[in-house]
Scaffold this active site. Structure first.
Site, PDB file in Angstrom:
ATOM      1  N   ALA A 127      -8.259   8.719 -32.661  1.00  0.00           N
ATOM      2  CA  ALA A 127      -7.888   7.446 -32.047  1.00  0.00           C
ATOM      3  C   ALA A 127      -6.412   7.169 -32.285  1.00  0.00           C
ATOM      4  O   ALA A 127      -5.897   7.405 -33.385  1.00  0.00           O
ATOM      5  CB  ALA A 127      -8.731   6.321 -32.641  1.00  0.00           C
ATOM      6  N   TYR A 128      -5.757   6.664 -31.266  1.00  0.00           N
ATOM      7  CA  TYR A 128      -4.340   6.324 -31.386  1.00  0.00           C
ATOM      8  C   TYR A 128      -4.201   4.836 -31.665  1.00  0.00           C
ATOM      9  O   TYR A 128      -4.722   4.000 -30.936  1.00  0.00           O
ATOM     10  CB  TYR A 128      -3.580   6.755 -30.126  1.00  0.00           C
ATOM     11  CG  TYR A 128      -3.404   8.250 -30.145  1.00  0.00           C
ATOM     12  CD1 TYR A 128      -2.274   8.825 -30.696  1.00  0.00           C
ATOM     13  CD2 TYR A 128      -4.431   9.084 -29.714  1.00  0.00           C
ATOM     14  CE1 TYR A 128      -2.145  10.202 -30.787  1.00  0.00           C
ATOM     15  CE2 TYR A 128      -4.312  10.462 -29.803  1.00  0.00           C
ATOM     16  CZ  TYR A 128      -3.168  11.009 -30.339  1.00  0.00           C
ATOM     17  OH  TYR A 128      -3.041  12.374 -30.440  1.00  0.00           O
ATOM     18  N   VAL A 129      -3.502   4.538 -32.754  1.00  0.00           N
ATOM     19  CA  VAL A 129      -3.295   3.169 -33.199  1.00  0.00           C
ATOM     20  C   VAL A 129      -2.037   2.601 -32.547  1.00  0.00           C
ATOM     21  O   VAL A 129      -1.974   1.420 -32.219  1.00  0.00           O
ATOM     22  CB  VAL A 129      -3.181   3.121 -34.737  1.00  0.00           C
ATOM     23  CG1 VAL A 129      -2.938   1.713 -35.236  1.00  0.00           C
ATOM     24  CG2 VAL A 129      -4.427   3.722 -35.379  1.00  0.00           C
ATOM     25  N   VAL A 149      -5.892   2.282 -29.111  1.00  0.00           N
ATOM     26  CA  VAL A 149      -5.273   2.088 -27.815  1.00  0.00           C
ATOM     27  C   VAL A 149      -5.931   3.099 -26.878  1.00  0.00           C
ATOM     28  O   VAL A 149      -5.892   4.294 -27.125  1.00  0.00           O
ATOM     29  CB  VAL A 149      -3.754   2.363 -27.891  1.00  0.00           C
ATOM     30  CG1 VAL A 149      -3.116   2.262 -26.526  1.00  0.00           C
ATOM     31  CG2 VAL A 149      -3.092   1.438 -28.887  1.00  0.00           C
TER      32      VAL A 149
END
Length: 160
Positions: free
Chosen positions: A29-31, A82
């Site tokens: 997951a991209y923060v 995101v």
């Protein structure tokens, strides 16, 4: 500071499967993301977690910082992702002195198979296994950050 130097390719056959040394499932997951940097969290086999910061526009060679973090923190960060949380199984395959990481995607990118090889320097020329297809190193569509923040599943899965 660590430097990540890698090349990325589409995979054209299942020949690699008989040569797998190890496998691990990832949720990625991209923060945070920007054109030249990203912060991602990766949960491995549902048991370990790592936070990674990558800086640089060049998709072949970037600065990379990685840190183990508590699983609970990673799960909370992933819930604030995101875009799309990527799902994949990473298989490691040794070939001619290099370890190839073959990512078999699930979820939104189910069916996509991509391999990457990390190198010690940008001039290295690893021998390409027979199951390797077209190189996609500079193709931003195959960047995990782009795949997560822009839904390119239809385009990538249909080979466009």
């Amino acid at each position: 500071m660590a430097k990540e130097i890698e090349r990325k390719f589409r995979v054209t056959s299942d020949e690699w499967r008989s040569k797998v040394d190890s496998s691990s499932s990832f949720l990625q997951a991209y923060v945070a993301s920007a054109e030249d940097r990203s912060v991602r969290v990766r949960i491995m086999d549902g048991q370990k977690a790592r936070l990674t910061i990558k800086i640089g526009k060049n998709l072949r060679s970037r600065d990379e910082f990685e840190y183990d973090i508590p699983l609970a923190d990673a799960q909370e960060l992933a819930s604030a992702a995101v875009g799309i949380v990527l799902e994949k199984i990473r298989h490691k395959v040794e070939h001619q002195g290099y370890v190839w990481e073959v990512d078999v995607y699930g979820g939104s990118y189910d069916g996509l198979v991509v391999a990457e090889v990390e190198m010690e320097d940008e001039g290295a020329q690893p021998d390409l296994p027979g199951w390797i297809g077209p190189e996609v190193t500079g193709d931003r569509r195959y960047s995990n950050m782009v795949m997560a923040t822009e839904d390119l599943s239809e385009e990538l899965l249909n080979g466009l």
